[in-house]
Scaffold this motif. Structure first.
Motif, short mmCIF file in Angstrom:
data_model
loop_
_atom_site.label_atom_id
_atom_site.label_comp_id
_atom_site.label_asym_id
_atom_site.label_seq_id
_atom_site.Cartn_x
_atom_site.Cartn_y
_atom_site.Cartn_z
N LEU A 100 0.82 -1.22 0.00
CA LEU A 100 0.00 0.00 0.00
C LEU A 100 0.85 1.27 0.00
O LEU A 100 0.33 2.36 -0.21
CB LEU A 100 -0.94 0.01 1.21
CG LEU A 100 -1.99 -1.10 1.25
CD1 LEU A 100 -2.72 -1.07 2.58
CD2 LEU A 100 -2.95 -0.98 0.10
N ASP B 165 2.63 2.44 -2.16
CA ASP B 165 2.56 3.11 -3.46
C ASP B 165 1.16 3.60 -3.81
O ASP B 165 0.95 4.16 -4.88
CB ASP B 165 3.07 2.18 -4.56
CG ASP B 165 4.54 1.84 -4.39
OD1 ASP B 165 5.31 2.75 -4.01
OD2 ASP B 165 4.92 0.68 -4.61
N ARG B 166 0.21 3.37 -2.93
CA ARG B 166 -1.17 3.76 -3.21
C ARG B 166 -1.41 5.21 -2.81
O ARG B 166 -1.07 5.63 -1.70
CB ARG B 166 -2.14 2.85 -2.47
CG ARG B 166 -3.60 3.12 -2.87
CD ARG B 166 -4.55 2.21 -2.17
NE ARG B 166 -4.65 0.95 -2.89
CZ ARG B 166 -5.61 0.08 -2.67
NH1 ARG B 166 -6.53 0.31 -1.75
NH2 ARG B 166 -5.65 -1.04 -3.35
N LYS B 167 -2.01 5.95 -3.71
CA LYS B 167 -2.32 7.36 -3.45
C LYS B 167 -3.28 7.47 -2.26
O LYS B 167 -4.22 6.71 -2.12
CB LYS B 167 -2.96 7.98 -4.70
CG LYS B 167 -3.14 9.45 -4.61
CD LYS B 167 -3.65 10.04 -5.90
CE LYS B 167 -3.79 11.54 -5.72
NZ LYS B 167 -3.95 12.23 -6.98
#
Length: 138
Positions: free
Chosen positions: A30, A32-34
């Motif tokens: 997660l 790398d999750r915006k």
């Protein structure tokens, strides 16, 4: 959303420990999750390094921690963190108290750990990896 990762979650990923690895690695992905910021403390990284070094050697452990630290926000561990931990009579485990107040210092919304019983006094949700993913991600 800010998510504090306890050392046991990080260790399970660094050492590919089953049965937790498939779930804990999803949590770490997660990063790398915006809209999501993963956080941990330098103490958790030190604990994780220790266990990774035992399994993979110092050079590989250092490389793993270096890669991880580029994706995760470090929370503060300072005099205020220690004072808050010592002042709370509910804190039974000093290290967990440090992690808790360190997470609060940066505004974490949830603590992800496989040892949630130690954070019974928490004012933010404390969940295992699987429960966290069920409630917040899927």
């Amino acid at each position: 959303m800010k998510i504090f990762l306890d050392a046991n979650v990080i260790i399970s990923v660094l050492n590919k420990e089953c049965p937790l690895f498939p779930i804990s690695s999803r949590v770490l992905s997660l990063a790398d999750r915006k809209g999501i910021q993963l956080c941990t403390s330098p103490i958790c990284l030190a604990i994780s390094f220790y266990f990774s070094e035992k399994k993979s050697g110092a050079e590989m452990a250092k490389l793993k921690i270096e890669m991880l630290s580029k994706k995760i926000l470090m929370t503060p561990v300072d005099q205020d963190t220690v004072n808050l931990t010592l002042a709370n009579p509910q804190v039974q485990d000093f290290e967990e108290g440090i992690e808790y107040y360190s997470a609060l210092a940066v505004g974490c919304d949830v603590i992800v750990t496989e040892d949630s019983a130690g954070f019974y006094y928490s004012k933010v949700p404390v969940l295992g990896c699987e429960k966290f993913l069920e409630e917040y991600i899927f």
